[in-house]
Write an enzyme that holds these catalytic residues in place. Structure first.
Site, short mmCIF file in Angstrom:
data_model
loop_
_atom_site.label_atom_id
_atom_site.label_comp_id
_atom_site.label_asym_id
_atom_site.label_seq_id
_atom_site.Cartn_x
_atom_site.Cartn_y
_atom_site.Cartn_z
N SER A 62 50.92 62.25 -13.20
CA SER A 62 49.53 62.26 -12.76
C SER A 62 49.16 60.81 -12.47
O SER A 62 49.40 59.92 -13.30
CB SER A 62 48.62 62.86 -13.82
OG SER A 62 47.43 63.31 -13.20
N GLU A 63 48.59 60.57 -11.29
CA GLU A 63 48.47 59.19 -10.81
C GLU A 63 47.50 58.33 -11.62
O GLU A 63 47.49 57.11 -11.48
CB GLU A 63 48.10 59.17 -9.31
CG GLU A 63 46.76 59.77 -8.94
CD GLU A 63 46.88 61.24 -8.59
OE1 GLU A 63 47.83 61.91 -9.05
OE2 GLU A 63 46.00 61.74 -7.85
N ASN A 64 46.69 58.94 -12.49
CA ASN A 64 45.83 58.13 -13.35
C ASN A 64 46.63 57.47 -14.47
O ASN A 64 46.06 56.69 -15.24
CB ASN A 64 44.66 58.95 -13.90
CG ASN A 64 45.12 60.14 -14.71
OD1 ASN A 64 46.05 60.85 -14.32
ND2 ASN A 64 44.49 60.36 -15.83
N GLY A 65 47.93 57.80 -14.58
CA GLY A 65 48.74 57.01 -15.49
C GLY A 65 49.50 57.75 -16.56
O GLY A 65 49.58 57.28 -17.70
N SER A 69 51.53 53.05 -11.74
CA SER A 69 51.56 54.44 -11.29
C SER A 69 51.80 54.53 -9.78
O SER A 69 52.63 55.32 -9.31
CB SER A 69 50.24 55.11 -11.66
OG SER A 69 50.25 56.45 -11.25
#
Lengths: 217, 232
Positions: A45-48, A87
């Site tokens: 998930s690109e938020n980390g 990320s």
């Protein structure tokens, strides 16, 4: 014809052993529910976070652990957290194997629009522009037509673009299609859907080669 | 040891004035500098340019500054959950610069690392590319993006020590480390402020050199934007 879960179920068959996968918001999120249990896959998930797990049990939710859709999540053994620059380093550096995202429009050359309707809706692109500009393997999950019944598979996108010539495969409620140099190649029909129905719902160039098989879910 | 501790939010925000450019960490409402934002509301500083991935919700996070019209310009990647934001943007009261999320993160990281500009494929062929230099590398097209220039960075960490060394928790890390050292002054609020020597140097996420001021936040609401659960 497939519902949203049906689309997710069909896309899950594209997920292979050893894949790192980024799932967009909406139908793509559902894909995680249908991935085979005998293969090893990690969701990014690109938020980390890498190694996303299911939603937490009631009472165990943690405000500090969410996905890119801002939903509370859990992590699985082997998971890791990282900052946003790292990320997107994973994403731009092509370390993520498969990106699955939604779209408002896709054109026959693989352009995608999914972030803005001028004058009406401006939510922003979030990570979508980074994802589509970098990923080698992009699958779009969407309905074949919009609420007004108009095709979302077009000759040219009418909405502001998210990325150019990047979509490889599209799974809709009606069909599985591959983006080729000549247009949308029809690979599979959804259960009970005819080639004529797909043709009618597709504005862009649809390529039909021989008998088109019905998808196996 | 160089001490970075300040007495509290008042001292931490000294020097913030009208018209400044601020960086604010957080993704959605996760890992936002709640105490700094609350104090910016109290100080009623106006005409701000805010660099933050999101704009909060109507009654929390940066939404609080929007309600009081303290923000002139917002630089974000996604602004979907805020009605007041959408209203101000569509009516033209608020200037908005939408930036791809990875580009936003890298523009912060570049500022921190002394890199004036970089090339990214994100946004090539879209309206994001308007007016920007493009260049081909290895047969692929890229956009040139410049590092941000900001006056203050407001960061939220989980634990920090007197020397400004930081540890983050979960996905509350997000943009926070990228923003440390990316502005003229970096202000960090933490849940736990500990004496130097109590954090393992092997486990530090951000070294104190990137931090100017650190304080323990008074309270943390840590609001959840979308509570999703499964049943046992």
């Amino acid at each position: 014809m497939l519902d949203k879960n049906g689309i997710a179920k069909r896309i899950a068959k594209e997920v292979q052993d050893g894949y790192y996968v980024n799932l967009g918001i909406g139908i793509p999120t559902l894909v995680a529910n249908f991935v085979r249990e005998d293969i090893s896959v990690e969701f990014q998930s690109e938020n980390g976070v890498l190694g996303m797990g299911p939603f937490p049990f009631e009472g165990e939710e943690d405000a500090d652990i969410i996905n890119a859709g801002k939903q509370t999540i859990t992590t699985l053994p082997g998971a890791s957290f990282f900052d946003s620059a790292t990320s997107f380093g994973m994403i731009r550096g092509k370390h993520v194997d498969l990106t699955i995202l939604g779209a408002m429009e896709v054109s026959e050359n693989g352009d995608i629009a999914n972030w803005k309707i001028p004058g009406k809706m401006v939510k922003g692109m979030g990570g979508a522009m980074d994802l589509v500009a970098s990923a080698e393997n992009i699958i779009v999950a969407m309905m074949h037509t919009n609420r007004a019944g108009e095709s979302k598979l077009l000759k040219n996108c009418t909405l502001p673009l998210t990325g150019v010539e990047c979509v490889k495969k599209i799974v809709t409620n009606l069909a599985v299609l591959e983006v080729t140099n000549e247009g949308f190649l029809l690979l599979e029909r959804a259960p009970g859907v005819t080639v004529e129905e797909i043709q009618k719902a597709t504005e862009g160039n649809l390529i039909i080669k021989g008998d088109v098989p019905e998808m196996i879910l | 040891m160089i001490k970075k501790v300040v007495s509290g939010v008042h001292e931490a925000l000294e020097g913030v004035t009208d018209g400044m450019t601020l960086m604010l960490g957080g993704f959605g409402l996760c890992g936002i500098p709640e105490n700094c934002i609350a104090h910016l509301v109290t100080l009623n500083i106006k005409g701000l340019t805010c660099i933050s991935n999101n704009a909060g919700v109507d009654d929390f996070g940066l939404g609080l500054l929007l309600q009081k019209r303290q923000i002139r310009k917002m630089i974000s990647s996604y602004v979907g959950e805020n009605d007041e934001f959408e209203r101000q943007m569509l009516s033209g009261e608020l200037e908005v610069e939408l930036t791809p999320q990875g580009t936003l993160a890298e523009k912060c990281r570049a500022a921190k690392a002394g890199i004036p500009a970089f090339f990214t494929p994100a946004g090539y062929g879209t309206e994001v590319a308007k007016g920007k230099e493009t260049r081909e590398f290895n047969g692929k097209m890229y956009l040139m993006e410049e590092a941000y220039k900001a006056d203050f960075a407001f960061v939220k960490a989980w634990k920090g020590d007197e020397a400004g060394n930081l540890i983050f928790k979960g996905t509350a890390r997000n943009f926070n480390p990228c923003m440390c050292g990316a502005a003229k002054v970096t202000v960090v609020e933490v849940e736990e402020l500990v004496p130097a020597g109590s954090l393992d140097p092997n486990q530090i996420h951000v070294p104190g050199i990137f931090v100017n001021r650190i304080f323990k936040g008074e309270t943390y609401e840590k609001r959840i934007e979308k509570r999703t659960v499964r049943t046992k």
